[in-house]
Design a protein around this motif. Structure first.
Motif, mmCIF file in Angstrom:
data_model
loop_
_atom_site.group_PDB
_atom_site.id
_atom_site.type_symbol
_atom_site.label_atom_id
_atom_site.label_comp_id
_atom_site.label_asym_id
_atom_site.label_seq_id
_atom_site.Cartn_x
_atom_site.Cartn_y
_atom_site.Cartn_z
ATOM 1 N N ALA A 171 10.963 -0.256 -3.674
ATOM 2 C CA ALA A 171 12.116 -0.007 -2.808
ATOM 3 C C ALA A 171 12.116 -1.068 -1.728
ATOM 4 C CB ALA A 171 12.050 1.400 -2.207
ATOM 5 N N ALA A 172 12.722 -2.203 -2.032
ATOM 6 C CA ALA A 172 12.615 -3.371 -1.153
ATOM 7 C C ALA A 172 13.190 -3.108 0.225
ATOM 8 C CB ALA A 172 13.331 -4.560 -1.798
ATOM 9 N N GLU A 173 14.205 -2.252 0.321
ATOM 10 C CA GLU A 173 14.797 -1.993 1.624
ATOM 11 C C GLU A 173 13.860 -1.161 2.494
ATOM 12 O OE1 GLU A 173 17.284 -3.590 2.375
ATOM 13 O OE2 GLU A 173 17.905 -4.260 0.406
ATOM 14 N N ALA A 174 13.085 -0.261 1.858
ATOM 15 C CA ALA A 174 12.182 0.571 2.638
ATOM 16 C C ALA A 174 10.868 -0.129 2.935
ATOM 17 C CB ALA A 174 11.895 1.879 1.887
ATOM 18 N N ARG A 175 10.441 -1.047 2.038
ATOM 19 C CA ARG A 175 9.231 -1.835 2.221
ATOM 20 C C ARG A 175 7.973 -0.968 2.295
ATOM 21 N NH1 ARG A 175 11.356 -6.460 6.510
ATOM 22 N NH2 ARG A 175 13.251 -6.928 5.396
ATOM 23 N N ILE A 176 8.005 0.182 1.655
ATOM 24 C CA ILE A 176 6.828 1.037 1.620
ATOM 25 C C ILE A 176 6.941 1.917 0.385
ATOM 26 C CG2 ILE A 176 7.794 2.965 2.958
ATOM 27 C CD1 ILE A 176 5.093 3.101 4.404
ATOM 28 N N GLY A 177 5.820 2.252 -0.218
ATOM 29 C CA GLY A 177 5.868 3.026 -1.449
ATOM 30 C C GLY A 177 4.634 3.881 -1.611
ATOM 31 N N GLY A 178 4.312 4.200 -2.887
ATOM 32 C CA GLY A 178 3.220 5.125 -3.165
ATOM 33 C C GLY A 178 1.892 4.473 -3.456
ATOM 34 N N ASP A 179 1.812 3.147 -3.489
ATOM 35 C CA ASP A 179 0.524 2.483 -3.646
ATOM 36 C C ASP A 179 -0.199 2.446 -2.307
ATOM 37 O OD1 ASP A 179 1.267 2.131 -6.214
ATOM 38 O OD2 ASP A 179 1.249 -0.053 -6.196
ATOM 39 N N LEU A 180 -1.519 2.430 -2.361
ATOM 40 C CA LEU A 180 -2.305 2.471 -1.132
ATOM 41 C C LEU A 180 -3.508 1.560 -1.257
ATOM 42 C CD1 LEU A 180 -5.054 4.543 -1.619
ATOM 43 C CD2 LEU A 180 -3.132 6.101 -1.995
ATOM 44 N N TYR A 181 -3.991 1.111 -0.106
ATOM 45 C CA TYR A 181 -5.199 0.298 -0.054
ATOM 46 C C TYR A 181 -5.795 0.394 1.336
ATOM 47 C CZ TYR A 181 -2.360 -3.144 2.442
ATOM 48 O OH TYR A 181 -1.545 -3.760 3.342
ATOM 49 N N ALA A 182 -7.080 0.166 1.415
ATOM 50 C CA ALA A 182 -7.791 0.103 2.697
ATOM 51 C C ALA A 182 -9.099 -0.630 2.473
ATOM 52 C CB ALA A 182 -8.044 1.504 3.263
ATOM 53 N N LEU A 183 -9.507 -1.389 3.461
ATOM 54 C CA LEU A 183 -10.763 -2.142 3.427
ATOM 55 C C LEU A 183 -11.340 -2.109 4.832
ATOM 56 C CD1 LEU A 183 -12.740 -4.066 1.927
ATOM 57 C CD2 LEU A 183 -11.260 -5.951 2.640
ATOM 58 N N ILE A 184 -12.458 -1.403 4.998
ATOM 59 C CA ILE A 184 -12.987 -1.187 6.338
ATOM 60 C C ILE A 184 -14.498 -1.387 6.352
ATOM 61 C CG2 ILE A 184 -11.164 0.381 7.116
ATOM 62 C CD1 ILE A 184 -12.914 2.715 6.354
ATOM 63 N N PRO A 185 -15.026 -1.967 7.433
ATOM 64 C CA PRO A 185 -16.490 -2.010 7.620
ATOM 65 C C PRO A 185 -16.972 -0.682 8.191
ATOM 66 C CG PRO A 185 -15.390 -3.207 9.385
ATOM 67 C CD PRO A 185 -14.307 -2.724 8.465
ATOM 68 N N THR A 186 -18.078 -0.186 7.691
ATOM 69 C CA THR A 186 -18.639 1.088 8.141
ATOM 70 C C THR A 186 -20.135 0.922 8.372
ATOM 71 O OG1 THR A 186 -19.264 1.961 5.961
ATOM 72 C CG2 THR A 186 -16.949 2.181 6.615
#
Length: 431
Positions: A171-186
């Protein structure tokens, strides 16, 4: 967004030059130039074409109804005041042509009434279009803010790794969807997740936000990666419907040379070692997040070696299921082989451009790419690697890596049969 900002910086010297010219000219000249820049040229050309036809052939009277096309076209691209201006010009020219040819007042009145009606309707349409454009701009701004809050930008360096992320919403107009990602140091090392929520739209965005929120908390709290996955599973079990689920790969780097992964029904990652691209096939497939209660299968931890110079690509099915005009899937492993380099951001940019060219310019599903690279240290050594990466003396791959040409996941029934056979052999040996 970053590309747009860079483009703006590249154009800044030219804008500065134009503003300098404007200051040297008079206010009236600047006002005229500003008006001319937004003048609807095509509608005015239609009006003047009718005048030229009348002057050359004397048949402008026949073409008077064509003047209504001017304000109608202006309504599609111009503001209401510009539409009214075009309509006024068309009405004046129409009246002049009618008087020149001695048209009866009733006929000329009908033509002018039609021009006025079309002009007023066009001005109203232009006002409504401008309002919708402002609403869309506000929606885009909110979506971009939500995206930055949900899918936080990944820095170029995270812990001991170089990293890059490329995300495209269908949905190019919304620029957000159902895919997800995260990369964090812990405190337990760098941890990451790439996933895909079943479905689309706002429900998928809400589920993605839930998964990322639980992951960011659990990644800091839980020393064991399997416990991180279990916390996400428990949260989804309480909040998702019976037919909803999330496929994901959760990975962690607890110590040098050791990469832990839990693949929950997701596309297998790709690992780059030297000139080879291999598929990290799960040794024991785990069900998607949210379906453990139905399957009864517990997630399993897979450990692979990850040393200096290695790269790991996590992605969603929006990349591998993208089709071209001949309905052929995008060959991600081949594209990665062609474009891989020592800069993850350049690699993903090249992959994205090739992917868009493959589908003809626009994706029909959300697509996320996360590339991690362990840079080669200037001095010192990393964890030693086997003579042949990912293989043993018998030619197998105990770390779960398979060549990209044969990314076959072993069926669960086959694994169960093999385990029963091994247990039976052990019992006979003991006897």
């Amino acid at each position: 967004m970053s590309h747009a900002r860079q483009h703006g910086r590249d154009q800044w010297p030219f804008r500065h030059h134009k503003r300098g010219v404007g200051r040297a000219s008079s206010p009236r000249t600047r006002a005229v130039a500003h008006w001319a820049a937004g003048t609807p040229v095509l509608p005015l050309l239609i009006a003047f074409a009718v005048v030229c036809v009348d002057l050359v052939g004397g048949t402008g009277k026949i073409w008077l109804p064509l003047l209504a096309a001017g304000p109608a076209l202006a309504a599609a691209t111009s503001r209401p005041l510009k539409v009214l201006g075009v309509g006024l010009v068309a009405a004046l020219l129409g009246a002049a042509i009618g008087v020149r040819h001695g048209m009866p007042a009733s006929e000329l009145g009908v033509v002018l009434a039609a021009l006025v009606t079309v002009t007023l309707a066009g001005a109203l349409a232009g006002a409504l279009r401008g309002r919708r454009e402002r609403v869309l701009a506000a929606v885009r701004s909110v979506a971009e803010t939500a995206q930055h809050a949900l899918l936080k930008p990944v820095p170029e360096t995270v812990g001991p790794f170089q990293a890059a992320v490329h995300y495209t919403a269908a949905a190019a107009e919304a620029r957000i969807g159902g895919d997800l990602y995260a990369l964090i140091p812990t405190p337990h090392g760098v941890r990451m997740i790439v996933g895909d929520v079943r479905g689309k739209g706002l429900p998928a965005v809400g589920t993605a936000a839930l998964v990322l929120g639980v992951f960011r908390e659990a990644a800091y709290d839980e020393p064991d990666l399997l416990d991180v996955v279990c916390r996400i599973e428990r949260s989804l079990a309480r909040n998702l419907g019976y037919d909803d689920f999330v496929t994901a790969v959760v990975a962690g780097y607890p110590e040098p040379g050791r990469l832990e992964m839990v693949n929950c029904g997701h596309a297998p990652p790709l690992m780059i070692r030297g000139t080879d691209v291999v598929t990290v096939t799960p040794v024991r497939p785990s069900p998607p997040l949210g379906l453990r209660a139905l399957s009864g299968e517990a997630p399993s931890l897979q450990v692979v070696s990850f040393t200096e110079g290695d790269q790991l690509l996590l992605y969603t099915d929006g990349v591998t299921e993208a089709r071209d005009a001949d309905r052929e899937f995008y060959p991600l492993a081949e594209g990665l082989t062609r474009h891989v380099c020592d800069e993850p951001s350049r690699t993903l940019a090249a992959l994205h451009q090739e992917l868009l060219a493959h589908v003809g310019g626009r994706l029909h599903d959300d697509a996320a790419l996360l590339l991690l690279r362990k840079p080669v240290a200037a001095s010192g050594t990393d964890t030693p690697r086997a003579d042949a990466p990912g293989t043993d003396a018998s030619g197998g791959r105990p770390d779960g890596l398979t060549p990209t040409g044969t990314p076959v996941v072993r069926p669960l029934a086959e694994q169960t049969e093999e385990a029963i056979g091994d247990a039976f052999d052990d019992r006979e040996g003991a006897a």
